[in-house]
Write an enzyme that holds these catalytic residues in place. Structure first.
Site, PDB file in Angstrom:
ATOM      1  N   ASN A 179       0.849  -1.187   0.000  1.00  0.00           N
ATOM      2  CA  ASN A 179       0.000   0.000   0.000  1.00  0.00           C
ATOM      3  C   ASN A 179       0.889   1.242   0.000  1.00  0.00           C
ATOM      4  O   ASN A 179       1.472   1.592   1.017  1.00  0.00           O
ATOM      5  CB  ASN A 179      -0.908  -0.014   1.233  1.00  0.00           C
ATOM      6  CG  ASN A 179      -1.788   1.217   1.324  1.00  0.00           C
ATOM      7  OD1 ASN A 179      -1.964   1.939   0.348  1.00  0.00           O
ATOM      8  ND2 ASN A 179      -2.343   1.466   2.497  1.00  0.00           N
ATOM      9  N   LYS A 192       0.050   4.277  -0.216  1.00  0.00           N
ATOM     10  CA  LYS A 192      -0.599   5.438   0.403  1.00  0.00           C
ATOM     11  C   LYS A 192      -0.391   6.671  -0.500  1.00  0.00           C
ATOM     12  O   LYS A 192      -0.380   6.536  -1.724  1.00  0.00           O
ATOM     13  CB  LYS A 192      -0.097   5.638   1.831  1.00  0.00           C
ATOM     14  CG  LYS A 192      -0.267   4.370   2.671  1.00  0.00           C
ATOM     15  CD  LYS A 192       0.016   4.575   4.122  1.00  0.00           C
ATOM     16  CE  LYS A 192      -0.175   3.255   4.871  1.00  0.00           C
ATOM     17  NZ  LYS A 192       0.025   3.419   6.322  1.00  0.00           N
ATOM     18  N   HIS A 244      -9.472   0.819   5.306  1.00  0.00           N
ATOM     19  CA  HIS A 244      -8.166   1.018   5.937  1.00  0.00           C
ATOM     20  C   HIS A 244      -8.318   1.912   7.164  1.00  0.00           C
ATOM     21  O   HIS A 244      -9.153   2.821   7.189  1.00  0.00           O
ATOM     22  CB  HIS A 244      -7.192   1.636   4.935  1.00  0.00           C
ATOM     23  CG  HIS A 244      -5.771   1.626   5.396  1.00  0.00           C
ATOM     24  ND1 HIS A 244      -5.282   2.562   6.277  1.00  0.00           N
ATOM     25  CD2 HIS A 244      -4.734   0.787   5.113  1.00  0.00           C
ATOM     26  CE1 HIS A 244      -3.999   2.305   6.515  1.00  0.00           C
ATOM     27  NE2 HIS A 244      -3.648   1.230   5.822  1.00  0.00           N
ATOM     28  N   GLU A 266      -6.735   4.345   8.244  1.00  0.00           N
ATOM     29  CA  GLU A 266      -6.620   5.774   7.964  1.00  0.00           C
ATOM     30  C   GLU A 266      -7.901   6.332   7.368  1.00  0.00           C
ATOM     31  O   GLU A 266      -8.302   7.470   7.661  1.00  0.00           O
ATOM     32  CB  GLU A 266      -5.428   6.017   7.037  1.00  0.00           C
ATOM     33  CG  GLU A 266      -4.101   5.724   7.715  1.00  0.00           C
ATOM     34  CD  GLU A 266      -2.960   5.487   6.754  1.00  0.00           C
ATOM     35  OE1 GLU A 266      -1.864   5.161   7.239  1.00  0.00           O
ATOM     36  OE2 GLU A 266      -3.168   5.609   5.530  1.00  0.00           O
ATOM     37  N   GLU A 273      -5.414  -5.015  10.968  1.00  0.00           N
ATOM     38  CA  GLU A 273      -4.508  -3.934  11.333  1.00  0.00           C
ATOM     39  C   GLU A 273      -4.567  -3.684  12.840  1.00  0.00           C
ATOM     40  O   GLU A 273      -5.573  -3.156  13.333  1.00  0.00           O
ATOM     41  CB  GLU A 273      -4.908  -2.637  10.647  1.00  0.00           C
ATOM     42  CG  GLU A 273      -4.908  -2.628   9.141  1.00  0.00           C
ATOM     43  CD  GLU A 273      -5.303  -1.253   8.623  1.00  0.00           C
ATOM     44  OE1 GLU A 273      -4.398  -0.486   8.267  1.00  0.00           O
ATOM     45  OE2 GLU A 273      -6.498  -0.942   8.615  1.00  0.00           O
ATOM     46  N   GLY A 306       2.993   3.031  14.340  1.00  0.00           N
ATOM     47  CA  GLY A 306       3.459   4.389  14.594  1.00  0.00           C
ATOM     48  C   GLY A 306       3.341   4.829  16.048  1.00  0.00           C
ATOM     49  O   GLY A 306       3.375   6.020  16.335  1.00  0.00           O
ATOM     50  N   SER A 322       2.727  -3.202  10.236  1.00  0.00           N
ATOM     51  CA  SER A 322       4.123  -2.790  10.059  1.00  0.00           C
ATOM     52  C   SER A 322       5.067  -3.982   9.903  1.00  0.00           C
ATOM     53  O   SER A 322       6.102  -4.071  10.570  1.00  0.00           O
ATOM     54  CB  SER A 322       4.576  -1.913  11.234  1.00  0.00           C
ATOM     55  OG  SER A 322       3.796  -0.750  11.315  1.00  0.00           O
TER      56      SER A 322
END
Length: 253
Positions: A9, A11, A97, A99, A169, A175, A215
């Site tokens: 991905n 992004k 997703h 985000e 996820e 992060g 990640s």
């Protein structure tokens, strides 16, 4: 045998020239995909047709959009429909997703509409689910993820579900400086597969591909992918570096 997939991905990164170079570098890595293994590249919208052109002669390589509209067509300036994606040869589309959920307020109901439109246009949804830090700390992650699945996927038939890939996820480990262990990934993947089995039957659950979206990197991909219920990864930052992405693909068992 269920598919093993590594999806990158991108992004909102890279210019068209940089993206083309990245794809070419990945292809030149000389990877040999085994039967049932796939590589998916999720580029920004403007690059989808180019990515499809670059990958069309490479079996096992596919293109994904990072999102699609929740409406079929109409006065929705700036949106991109599932039909448009299908018309340029897109194979997969990422839906839900973390985000998109956080920054664009996408609800489970909206995502159910997107799943339907994707399937109606021959696109395979990569449906994302997962819990934030507060939910993990409260140890209610199973209930949280179960609700995401129920409200966005449980209206489908078992036949439709065959076209869906799920990506887990752990938002709390992205992060934040925290790390999800391979054991924690396996636990949630097994839980998701169990939920699907309860709703759609054991056979549907056994054939469902579930990706890890927390990640994954060259250093931990092999350990993650070795888990019995982890069928590959939805890769973020590492997918922007050809050598790293190739190393992760090579970690598929």
């Amino acid at each position: 045998m269920r598919k093993k997939i590594v999806a990158g991905n991108w992004k909102m990164n890279l210019t068209l020239a940089q993206g083309e170079q990245l794809i070419n570098d990945i292809l030149q890595a000389g990877l040999k995909l085994a039967e049932g293994q796939e590589v998916v590249v999720a580029t920004p919208f403007p690059y989808l047709a180019k990515a499809k052109s670059l990958l069309k002669n490479y079996p096992g390589y596919f293109v994904a959009a990072q999102n699609c509209a929740s409406e079929k067509a109409g006065a929705f300036t700036g949106e991109v429909s599932a039909e448009m994606l299908q018309s340029v040869g897109v194979d997969y589309v990422i839906i839900g997703h973390s985000e998109r959920r956080e920054y664009f307020n996408e609800t489970n109901a909206i995502l159910a509409k997107k799943v339907d439109l994707a399937l109606a246009n021959g696109l395979k949804p990569i449906f994302c689910c997962g819990e934030p830090l507060a939910v993990r700390q409260a140890e209610t992650q199973n209930e949280y993820v179960a609700r995401q699945l129920e409200e966005s996927l449980y209206h489908l038939t078992a036949e439709q579900l065959k076209q869906v890939v799920i990506a887990y996820e752990p938002i709390w480990a992205i992060g934040t400086g925290l790390t999800a262990s391979a054991g924690q990934a396996q636990d949630m993947h097994a839980f998701i597969r169990g939920q699907i089995a309860n709703k759609f039957g054991r056979e549907a659950a056994l054939h469902l591909t579930i990706l890890y979206g927390g990640s994954a990197k060259p250093g931990n991909a092999a350990e993650l992918f070795a888990n019995p219920d982890v069928d590959g990864g939805l890769i973020g930052g590492a997918s922007l570096v050809a050598a790293d992405f190739a190393a992760i693909i090579s970690s598929l068992s």
